[in-house]
Scaffold this motif. Sequence first.
Motif, short mmCIF file in Angstrom:
data_model
loop_
_atom_site.label_atom_id
_atom_site.label_comp_id
_atom_site.label_asym_id
_atom_site.label_seq_id
_atom_site.Cartn_x
_atom_site.Cartn_y
_atom_site.Cartn_z
N HIS A 115 35.53 11.84 11.59
CA HIS A 115 35.36 12.72 10.43
C HIS A 115 33.97 13.32 10.43
O HIS A 115 33.01 12.72 10.92
N ALA A 116 33.85 14.52 9.86
CA ALA A 116 32.55 15.17 9.66
C ALA A 116 32.03 14.73 8.29
O ALA A 116 32.67 14.97 7.27
N VAL A 117 30.87 14.07 8.28
CA VAL A 117 30.31 13.55 7.04
C VAL A 117 28.80 13.79 7.01
O VAL A 117 28.18 14.09 8.03
N ALA A 118 28.23 13.65 5.82
CA ALA A 118 26.78 13.72 5.64
C ALA A 118 26.39 12.66 4.62
O ALA A 118 27.10 12.46 3.63
N ASP A 119 25.29 11.98 4.87
CA ASP A 119 24.79 10.99 3.90
C ASP A 119 24.33 11.70 2.64
O ASP A 119 23.81 12.82 2.69
N ILE A 120 24.53 11.05 1.49
CA ILE A 120 24.02 11.58 0.23
C ILE A 120 23.06 10.57 -0.38
O ILE A 120 23.19 9.35 -0.16
N CYS B 272 21.73 15.94 0.02
CA CYS B 272 22.60 15.77 1.18
C CYS B 272 21.79 15.81 2.48
O CYS B 272 20.94 16.68 2.66
N GLY B 273 22.07 14.87 3.36
CA GLY B 273 21.44 14.85 4.67
C GLY B 273 22.18 15.75 5.64
O GLY B 273 23.12 16.44 5.27
N PRO B 274 21.78 15.73 6.91
CA PRO B 274 22.44 16.57 7.91
C PRO B 274 23.87 16.09 8.19
O PRO B 274 24.16 14.90 8.13
N ALA B 275 24.72 17.03 8.48
CA ALA B 275 26.12 16.72 8.78
C ALA B 275 26.24 16.17 10.20
O ALA B 275 25.49 16.56 11.09
N GLU B 276 27.17 15.24 10.37
CA GLU B 276 27.43 14.67 11.69
C GLU B 276 28.85 14.14 11.74
O GLU B 276 29.48 13.92 10.72
N GLU B 277 29.34 13.97 12.95
CA GLU B 277 30.67 13.40 13.12
C GLU B 277 30.54 11.89 13.29
O GLU B 277 29.69 11.42 14.04
N ARG B 278 31.36 11.14 12.55
CA ARG B 278 31.35 9.68 12.63
C ARG B 278 32.77 9.17 12.76
O ARG B 278 33.71 9.74 12.21
#
Length: 110
Positions: free
Chosen positions: A72-77, A59-65
């Motif tokens: 939404h708050a998401v993180a790249d996987i 999992c990458g760092p969380a960010e709002e997109r």
Amino acid sequence: MVRISKPKTFQAYLDDCHRRYSCAHCRAHLANHDDLISKSFQGSQGRAYLFNSVVNVGCGPAEERVLLTGLHAVADIHCENCKTTLGWKYVESILISTLQKKKGMPRDVR
């Protein structure tokens, strides 16, 4: 010359399901078909699947997109084996923090 290749090892193998999803590049197991919630999601690059749980992903760092349904708050996987980006996941911790900021609640309240 004989070349001995290193066998692929994954953190988790999914043996108990008749159908599973795997990384397109290295074939690492990612999810059982039973964990598929929806195929109705639309991502920025096309059709996306929603799973209840996955394995062998980082999992990458969380960010709002801003997504089609709003902010939404998401993180790249990514695949833990070959590091291929697979998509993103919803991140609950940022959602809770964002809600607390909007409602003016202290962060240590649970």
